[in-house]
Design a protein around this motif. Sequence first.
Motif, PDB file in Angstrom:
ATOM      1  N   ILE A  26       0.837  -1.209   0.000  1.00  0.00           N
ATOM      2  CA  ILE A  26       0.000   0.000   0.000  1.00  0.00           C
ATOM      3  C   ILE A  26       0.868   1.252   0.000  1.00  0.00           C
ATOM      4  CG2 ILE A  26      -1.632   1.355   1.376  1.00  0.00           C
ATOM      5  CD1 ILE A  26      -2.867  -1.344   2.253  1.00  0.00           C
ATOM      6  N   GLN A  27       1.959   1.230   0.775  1.00  0.00           N
ATOM      7  CA  GLN A  27       2.847   2.398   0.837  1.00  0.00           C
ATOM      8  C   GLN A  27       3.524   2.647  -0.506  1.00  0.00           C
ATOM      9  OE1 GLN A  27       3.515   4.640   3.738  1.00  0.00           O
ATOM     10  NE2 GLN A  27       3.941   5.636   1.777  1.00  0.00           N
ATOM     11  N   ILE A  28       3.914   1.578  -1.188  1.00  0.00           N
ATOM     12  CA  ILE A  28       4.515   1.731  -2.517  1.00  0.00           C
ATOM     13  C   ILE A  28       3.530   2.394  -3.462  1.00  0.00           C
ATOM     14  CG2 ILE A  28       5.330   0.473  -4.556  1.00  0.00           C
ATOM     15  CD1 ILE A  28       6.484  -1.616  -2.581  1.00  0.00           C
ATOM     16  N   LYS A  29       2.281   1.974  -3.408  1.00  0.00           N
ATOM     17  CA  LYS A  29       1.261   2.566  -4.280  1.00  0.00           C
ATOM     18  C   LYS A  29       1.036   4.038  -3.948  1.00  0.00           C
ATOM     19  CE  LYS A  29      -1.296  -1.486  -5.724  1.00  0.00           C
ATOM     20  NZ  LYS A  29      -2.634  -2.070  -5.943  1.00  0.00           N
ATOM     21  N   ASP A  30       1.161   4.385  -2.686  1.00  0.00           N
ATOM     22  CA  ASP A  30       1.028   5.793  -2.295  1.00  0.00           C
ATOM     23  C   ASP A  30       2.173   6.621  -2.882  1.00  0.00           C
ATOM     24  OD1 ASP A  30      -0.174   7.973  -0.595  1.00  0.00           O
ATOM     25  OD2 ASP A  30       1.811   7.879   0.326  1.00  0.00           O
ATOM     26  N   TYR A  31       3.385   6.098  -2.821  1.00  0.00           N
ATOM     27  CA  TYR A  31       4.530   6.798  -3.412  1.00  0.00           C
ATOM     28  C   TYR A  31       4.361   6.925  -4.926  1.00  0.00           C
ATOM     29  CZ  TYR A  31       7.103   6.254   1.014  1.00  0.00           C
ATOM     30  OH  TYR A  31       7.506   6.314   2.315  1.00  0.00           O
ATOM     31  N   GLU A  32       3.839   5.857  -5.559  1.00  0.00           N
ATOM     32  CA  GLU A  32       3.630   5.910  -7.003  1.00  0.00           C
ATOM     33  C   GLU A  32       2.607   6.983  -7.366  1.00  0.00           C
ATOM     34  OE1 GLU A  32       1.980   5.427 -10.848  1.00  0.00           O
ATOM     35  OE2 GLU A  32       0.856   5.056  -9.008  1.00  0.00           O
ATOM     36  N   SER A  33       1.571   7.129  -6.549  1.00  0.00           N
ATOM     37  CA  SER A  33       0.568   8.167  -6.782  1.00  0.00           C
ATOM     38  C   SER A  33       1.193   9.557  -6.683  1.00  0.00           C
ATOM     39  CB  SER A  33      -0.568   8.026  -5.767  1.00  0.00           C
ATOM     40  OG  SER A  33      -1.537   9.036  -5.954  1.00  0.00           O
ATOM     41  N   LYS A  34       2.093   9.730  -5.731  1.00  0.00           N
ATOM     42  CA  LYS A  34       2.805  11.004  -5.595  1.00  0.00           C
ATOM     43  C   LYS A  34       3.681  11.259  -6.814  1.00  0.00           C
ATOM     44  CE  LYS A  34       2.938  11.479  -0.538  1.00  0.00           C
ATOM     45  NZ  LYS A  34       1.851  10.536  -0.232  1.00  0.00           N
ATOM     46  N   CYS A  35       4.244  10.198  -7.384  1.00  0.00           N
ATOM     47  CA  CYS A  35       5.053  10.345  -8.598  1.00  0.00           C
ATOM     48  C   CYS A  35       4.193  10.745  -9.794  1.00  0.00           C
ATOM     49  CB  CYS A  35       5.804   9.057  -8.896  1.00  0.00           C
ATOM     50  SG  CYS A  35       7.223   8.763  -7.813  1.00  0.00           S
ATOM     51  N   ASP A  36       2.936  10.297  -9.819  1.00  0.00           N
ATOM     52  CA  ASP A  36       2.024  10.728 -10.885  1.00  0.00           C
ATOM     53  C   ASP A  36       1.847  12.244 -10.845  1.00  0.00           C
ATOM     54  OD1 ASP A  36       1.590   8.205 -11.889  1.00  0.00           O
ATOM     55  OD2 ASP A  36      -0.251   7.855 -10.756  1.00  0.00           O
ATOM     56  N   ASP A  37       1.616  12.768  -9.644  1.00  0.00           N
ATOM     57  CA  ASP A  37       1.475  14.220  -9.476  1.00  0.00           C
ATOM     58  C   ASP A  37       2.770  14.932  -9.841  1.00  0.00           C
ATOM     59  OD1 ASP A  37      -1.120  13.835  -8.559  1.00  0.00           O
ATOM     60  OD2 ASP A  37      -0.528  13.828  -6.447  1.00  0.00           O
ATOM     61  N   LEU A  38       3.874  14.356  -9.407  1.00  0.00           N
ATOM     62  CA  LEU A  38       5.183  14.944  -9.681  1.00  0.00           C
ATOM     63  C   LEU A  38       5.458  14.978 -11.190  1.00  0.00           C
ATOM     64  CD1 LEU A  38       7.881  16.040  -8.652  1.00  0.00           C
ATOM     65  CD2 LEU A  38       8.644  13.665  -8.334  1.00  0.00           C
ATOM     66  N   TYR A  39       5.075  13.923 -11.886  1.00  0.00           N
ATOM     67  CA  TYR A  39       5.274  13.876 -13.334  1.00  0.00           C
ATOM     68  C   TYR A  39       4.501  14.992 -14.027  1.00  0.00           C
ATOM     69  CZ  TYR A  39       4.912  12.272 -18.161  1.00  0.00           C
ATOM     70  OH  TYR A  39       4.928  12.202 -19.535  1.00  0.00           O
ATOM     71  N   ARG A  40       3.249  15.169 -13.646  1.00  0.00           N
ATOM     72  CA  ARG A  40       2.446  16.249 -14.244  1.00  0.00           C
ATOM     73  C   ARG A  40       3.067  17.608 -13.970  1.00  0.00           C
ATOM     74  NH1 ARG A  40      -1.805  12.609 -12.874  1.00  0.00           N
ATOM     75  NH2 ARG A  40      -1.948  13.459 -10.763  1.00  0.00           N
ATOM     76  N   ASN A  41       3.535  17.815 -12.747  1.00  0.00           N
ATOM     77  CA  ASN A  41       4.151  19.097 -12.396  1.00  0.00           C
ATOM     78  C   ASN A  41       5.469  19.305 -13.141  1.00  0.00           C
ATOM     79  OD1 ASN A  41       2.083  19.757 -10.597  1.00  0.00           O
ATOM     80  ND2 ASN A  41       3.125  18.823  -8.851  1.00  0.00           N
ATOM     81  N   SER A  42       6.227  18.224 -13.300  1.00  0.00           N
ATOM     82  CA  SER A  42       7.517  18.351 -13.989  1.00  0.00           C
ATOM     83  C   SER A  42       7.315  18.704 -15.464  1.00  0.00           C
ATOM     84  CB  SER A  42       8.324  17.057 -13.856  1.00  0.00           C
ATOM     85  OG  SER A  42       7.696  15.984 -14.544  1.00  0.00           O
ATOM     86  N   MET A  43       6.328  18.077 -16.089  1.00  0.00           N
ATOM     87  CA  MET A  43       6.067  18.361 -17.494  1.00  0.00           C
ATOM     88  C   MET A  43       5.516  19.769 -17.671  1.00  0.00           C
ATOM     89  SD  MET A  43       7.135  15.699 -19.043  1.00  0.00           S
ATOM     90  CE  MET A  43       6.415  15.656 -20.682  1.00  0.00           C
TER      91      MET A  43
END
Length: 205
Positions: free
Chosen positions: A143-160
């Motif tokens: 579950i924690q890994i999936k939470d980090y992955e969700s944060k990376c989704d947001d980070l990807y959008r912000n980075s682009m």
Amino acid sequence: MFNKKPDKITAYLVDFAKHLSEATDYFLTFKVKDDNTLQEFALTMKQYETEADEKVHGILQHLNHVFITPIEREDIMQLTMNLDDLIDGMEEFTALMDIHQIYSSDKYIDQFTDYIQKCSKEISLALELFADSNLKDMEKHAIQIKDYESKCDDLYRNSMKGLFQNEANPIKVIQYKEIYETLEQIADDYEDVANIMQSIIMKNA
């Protein structure tokens, strides 16, 4: 499901997780300063990737010689390949840095790599529980890994978004777009590991 004595497959997987953790620690902490250190970074990550391939070979070879496994063979093979994908992704990232001759990180890369390291630690903890036949407690790490992955989704959008708004050089846009996409794919690969761990838990707990 599990033998009382230590099972070689679980030992192999725990060892793979430790190798992944070592690779991500290096991936996060190594500082590139110039062409020489960039080449060192890329070559070292290539070595981690080569060693991971050897571990995959060892696990698959062992599977071909044993009759009883602690969990389904297909799950062992899928988990092994998913773990290998993670190191492949990090090696691909370092190769891109070398190809594009990028000598410094930025805030987005730093945040991505921080989440990647955290995910690797969760995998190590989860597979240690797996080796102890404690599948129930593995769930929180998935579950924690999936939470980090969700944060990376947001980070990807912000980075682009930041890239297209703030970078005027089209070559830099292409280069960093490829780098951010690679880091996002690594995060997705961690989610794949979390998914197979949850599948193993459901089948065997």
